[in-house]
Scaffold this motif. Structure first.
Motif, PDB file in Angstrom:
ATOM      1  N   LEU A 248     -42.666  36.590  31.664  1.00 27.19           N
ATOM      2  CA  LEU A 248     -43.088  38.083  32.268  1.00 27.19           C
ATOM      3  C   LEU A 248     -41.731  38.570  33.111  1.00 27.19           C
ATOM      4  N   GLN A 249     -40.926  37.738  33.739  1.00 31.98           N
ATOM      5  CA  GLN A 249     -39.647  38.037  34.501  1.00 31.98           C
ATOM      6  C   GLN A 249     -38.456  37.907  33.843  1.00 31.98           C
ATOM      7  N   LEU A 250     -38.259  36.941  32.957  1.00 33.60           N
ATOM      8  CA  LEU A 250     -37.044  36.846  32.363  1.00 33.60           C
ATOM      9  C   LEU A 250     -37.048  37.287  30.522  1.00 33.60           C
ATOM     10  N   GLY A 251     -38.231  37.230  30.054  1.00 37.75           N
ATOM     11  CA  GLY A 251     -38.210  37.504  28.489  1.00 37.75           C
ATOM     12  C   GLY A 251     -38.066  36.336  27.755  1.00 37.75           C
ATOM     13  N   VAL A 252     -38.007  36.491  26.575  1.00 43.56           N
ATOM     14  CA  VAL A 252     -37.663  35.403  25.720  1.00 43.56           C
ATOM     15  C   VAL A 252     -36.674  35.511  24.681  1.00 43.56           C
ATOM     16  N   VAL A 253     -36.267  34.310  24.155  1.00 39.93           N
ATOM     17  CA  VAL A 253     -35.261  34.301  22.988  1.00 39.93           C
ATOM     18  C   VAL A 253     -35.993  33.293  22.019  1.00 39.93           C
ATOM     19  N   ILE A 254     -36.232  33.889  20.503  1.00 36.62           N
ATOM     20  CA  ILE A 254     -37.031  33.378  19.646  1.00 36.62           C
ATOM     21  C   ILE A 254     -36.198  32.633  18.751  1.00 36.62           C
ATOM     22  N   CYS A 255     -36.542  31.111  18.650  1.00 42.27           N
ATOM     23  CA  CYS A 255     -35.733  30.592  17.439  1.00 42.27           C
ATOM     24  C   CYS A 255     -36.319  30.625  16.402  1.00 42.27           C
ATOM     25  N   GLY A 256     -35.784  31.340  15.254  1.00 44.00           N
ATOM     26  CA  GLY A 256     -36.660  31.616  14.152  1.00 44.00           C
ATOM     27  C   GLY A 256     -36.761  33.255  13.738  1.00 44.00           C
ATOM     28  N   LYS A 274     -39.622  41.151  27.350  1.00 44.96           N
ATOM     29  CA  LYS A 274     -38.215  41.509  26.487  1.00 44.96           C
ATOM     30  C   LYS A 274     -38.104  40.395  25.692  1.00 44.96           C
ATOM     31  N   VAL A 275     -37.824  40.568  24.304  1.00 42.16           N
ATOM     32  CA  VAL A 275     -37.350  39.781  23.469  1.00 42.16           C
ATOM     33  C   VAL A 275     -35.759  39.997  23.384  1.00 42.16           C
ATOM     34  N   GLN A 276     -35.057  39.033  24.121  1.00 39.69           N
ATOM     35  CA  GLN A 276     -33.502  39.180  24.200  1.00 39.69           C
ATOM     36  C   GLN A 276     -32.821  38.879  22.996  1.00 39.69           C
ATOM     37  N   ALA A 277     -33.381  38.139  21.948  1.00 34.69           N
ATOM     38  CA  ALA A 277     -32.700  37.695  20.695  1.00 34.69           C
ATOM     39  C   ALA A 277     -33.445  36.810  19.950  1.00 34.69           C
ATOM     40  N   PHE A 278     -33.206  37.008  18.572  1.00 30.98           N
ATOM     41  CA  PHE A 278     -33.691  35.926  17.674  1.00 30.98           C
ATOM     42  C   PHE A 278     -32.296  34.964  17.289  1.00 30.98           C
ATOM     43  N   LEU A 279     -32.551  33.647  17.287  1.00 39.05           N
ATOM     44  CA  LEU A 279     -31.531  32.799  16.628  1.00 39.05           C
ATOM     45  C   LEU A 279     -31.938  32.158  15.455  1.00 39.05           C
ATOM     46  N   GLU A 280     -30.739  31.848  14.672  1.00 40.12           N
ATOM     47  CA  GLU A 280     -31.056  31.547  13.205  1.00 40.12           C
ATOM     48  C   GLU A 280     -29.866  30.525  12.831  1.00 40.12           C
ATOM     49  N   VAL A 281     -30.300  29.791  11.790  1.00 37.70           N
ATOM     50  CA  VAL A 281     -29.354  28.785  11.165  1.00 37.70           C
ATOM     51  C   VAL A 281     -28.967  29.346   9.848  1.00 37.70           C
ATOM     52  N   ASN A 282     -29.723  30.393   9.474  1.00 38.43           N
ATOM     53  CA  ASN A 282     -29.300  31.112   7.895  1.00 38.43           C
ATOM     54  C   ASN A 282     -28.098  32.167   8.001  1.00 38.43           C
ATOM     55  N   GLU A 283     -27.034  31.723   7.733  1.00 37.88           N
ATOM     56  CA  GLU A 283     -25.938  32.639   7.757  1.00 37.88           C
ATOM     57  C   GLU A 283     -26.315  34.134   7.365  1.00 37.88           C
ATOM     58  N   ARG A 284     -27.158  34.230   6.302  1.00 38.71           N
ATOM     59  CA  ARG A 284     -27.372  35.686   5.558  1.00 38.71           C
ATOM     60  C   ARG A 284     -28.068  36.335   6.761  1.00 38.71           C
ATOM     61  N   LYS A 285     -28.881  35.652   7.531  1.00 35.75           N
ATOM     62  CA  LYS A 285     -29.525  36.501   8.711  1.00 35.75           C
ATOM     63  C   LYS A 285     -28.777  36.792   9.802  1.00 35.75           C
ATOM     64  N   ILE A 286     -27.987  36.094  10.226  1.00 31.51           N
ATOM     65  CA  ILE A 286     -27.003  36.275  11.413  1.00 31.51           C
ATOM     66  C   ILE A 286     -26.309  37.351  11.358  1.00 31.51           C
ATOM     67  N   GLY A 287     -26.350  38.160  12.328  1.00 26.85           N
ATOM     68  CA  GLY A 287     -25.528  39.245  12.588  1.00 26.85           C
ATOM     69  C   GLY A 287     -26.380  40.694  12.254  1.00 26.85           C
ATOM     70  N   ASN A 288     -27.645  40.453  11.638  1.00 27.47           N
ATOM     71  CA  ASN A 288     -28.736  41.408  11.457  1.00 27.47           C
ATOM     72  C   ASN A 288     -29.540  41.833  12.799  1.00 27.47           C
ATOM     73  N   GLN A 289     -30.197  42.708  12.533  1.00 28.33           N
ATOM     74  CA  GLN A 289     -31.299  42.965  13.581  1.00 28.33           C
ATOM     75  C   GLN A 289     -32.737  42.809  13.292  1.00 28.33           C
ATOM     76  N   ILE A 290     -33.679  42.657  13.950  1.00 30.75           N
ATOM     77  CA  ILE A 290     -35.060  42.952  13.766  1.00 30.75           C
ATOM     78  C   ILE A 290     -35.669  43.974  14.857  1.00 30.75           C
ATOM     79  N   ASP A 291     -36.023  45.201  14.624  1.00 28.45           N
ATOM     80  CA  ASP A 291     -36.383  46.193  15.490  1.00 28.45           C
ATOM     81  C   ASP A 291     -35.405  46.317  16.747  1.00 28.45           C
ATOM     82  N   GLY A 292     -34.266  46.058  16.287  1.00 26.59           N
ATOM     83  CA  GLY A 292     -32.914  46.533  17.131  1.00 26.59           C
ATOM     84  C   GLY A 292     -32.649  45.324  17.933  1.00 26.59           C
ATOM     85  N   ILE A 293     -33.265  44.134  17.745  1.00 25.86           N
ATOM     86  CA  ILE A 293     -32.867  42.921  18.495  1.00 25.86           C
ATOM     87  C   ILE A 293     -32.073  42.015  17.671  1.00 25.86           C
TER      88      ILE A 293
END
Length: 342
Positions: A248-256, A274-293
């Motif tokens: 609730l206080q900090l939000g999350v970062v989602i691996c995957g 608050k979803v701060q970011a998604f983290l990925e190992v797939n280079e094709r996904k890195i740099g994109n966004q999901i719902d602005g995240i």
């Protein structure tokens, strides 16, 4: 050892082909101080006659009929019982002869436990009614659910799936009463119960033995009722995750950033987390966004230490362990500021 009364409670519906064997497995228990509460939930087959026949031949058995919802039948069952300990059982499962004895022993030896389960064999029935092994998906689930045994393991992995097979459960009556029994949410009432129990600070563990044959039948409620759909389980997980103070206080970062991560991110964002970011190992996904995240490289996880709770949300084989290694290397502690979801 003290021998408290154990109430084995079994709500049932249209179970004429399995109920007699389930009851027989309870009558064969090595632990003698028990009662068996059978609650027929609006059956349309011969189940009512079969449980009445069983009750006529064993004074430990009491049977009832309940016309409300399944959750109402489950609550009626334990509320109609008298035992200090309440054991759940389903009408298509088989309890091994020492199941109740071992569970009573565990709760007596560890009074800090509020409830316990057992390990299970997950089986299917063939056309001839004989047990057959389950498909690969259920084999993996059996391996996972039998690997979470201690309270710490159960607490840590509670957002992967429901950590206690409900038909294997034994619960102290005082705890059942304090939690108000089963509630009737949009998702599975048993998973909801375990998440509420853990959230309230209660401890659970398992007898480290396979003491229940847990049958996956085509007519089982988990296959036929919408509340047991996988999507409802995800809603349950997000509901209880958002109640964790640090989330609730900090939000999350989602691996995957695959289907599991996307769905959990959407549910949590909708719930105000608050979803701060998604983290990925797939280079094709890195740099994109999901719902602005933003989707960032997984190597940036260390930057979120102390700034967000990490959720490992991957579905592919081996992915969960890779995220665990990454989070551990960055100083995150699973069960505190890091959780796996599936």
């Amino acid at each position: 050892m003290n021998s408290p009364l154990v109430s084995v409670v079994m709500p049932l519906r249209n179970a004429q082909f399995t109920i007699e064997k389930a009851i027989a497995s309870l009558r064969r228990q090595s632990y003698e101080n028990l009662e068996i509460i059978l609650v027929d939930h609006a059956s349309e087959d011969n189940s009512p006659a079969l449980i009445k026949k069983a009750a006529s031949g064993d004074k430990r058995i009491r049977c009832f009929r309940q016309e409300g919802s399944f959750v109402e039948a489950a609550n009626f069952a334990w509320q109609s019982s008298k035992g200090e300990l309440i054991a759940r059982m389903d009408s298509d499962d088989i309890a091994h002869s020492t199941r109740i004895e071992n569970q009573v022993g565990l709760l007596a030896a560890q009074p800090q436990l509020s409830a316990c389960g057992t390990l299970v064999n997950i089986l299917k029935r063939g056309e001839d009614g004989q047990p057959i092994p389950p498909e690969d998906g259920y084999k993996r689930y059996e391996a996972w659910i039998n690997s979470v045994v201690t309270h710490d393991q159960i607490l840590t992995e509670r957002f992967v799936d429901s950590p206690i097979p409900n038909p294997s459960a034994m619960i102290r009556r005082s705890v059942m009463e304090s939690l108000g029994g089963y509630q009737d949410p949009l998702w599975a009432e048993d998973y909801d119960f375990w998440l509420r129990l853990l959230e309230a600070g209660h401890k659970i563990a398992k007898v480290n033995q396979r003491l229940l044959d847990w049958y996956d039948g085509e007519t089982r409620a988990t296959r036929t009722l919408g509340r047991y759909d996988l999507s409802r389980f995800q809603v349950a997980k997000s509901h209880f995750l958002k109640r964790i103070p640090d989330i609730l206080q900090l939000g999350v970062v989602i691996c995957g950033a695959g289907p599991v991560g996307k769905e959990m991110g959407h549910l949590l964002s909708t719930a105000g987390v608050k979803v701060q970011a998604f983290l990925e190992v797939n280079e094709r996904k890195i740099g994109n966004q999901i719902d602005g995240i933003p989707i960032l490289d997984s190597g940036e996880l260390s930057h979120f230490f102390g700034r967000a709770v990490v959720l490992g949300a991957v579905g592919q084989k081996g992915g969960r362990e890779r995220i665990r290694m990454l989070a551990d290397g960055c100083g995150f502690l699973e069960g505190k500021d890091f959780f796996c979801v599936a």
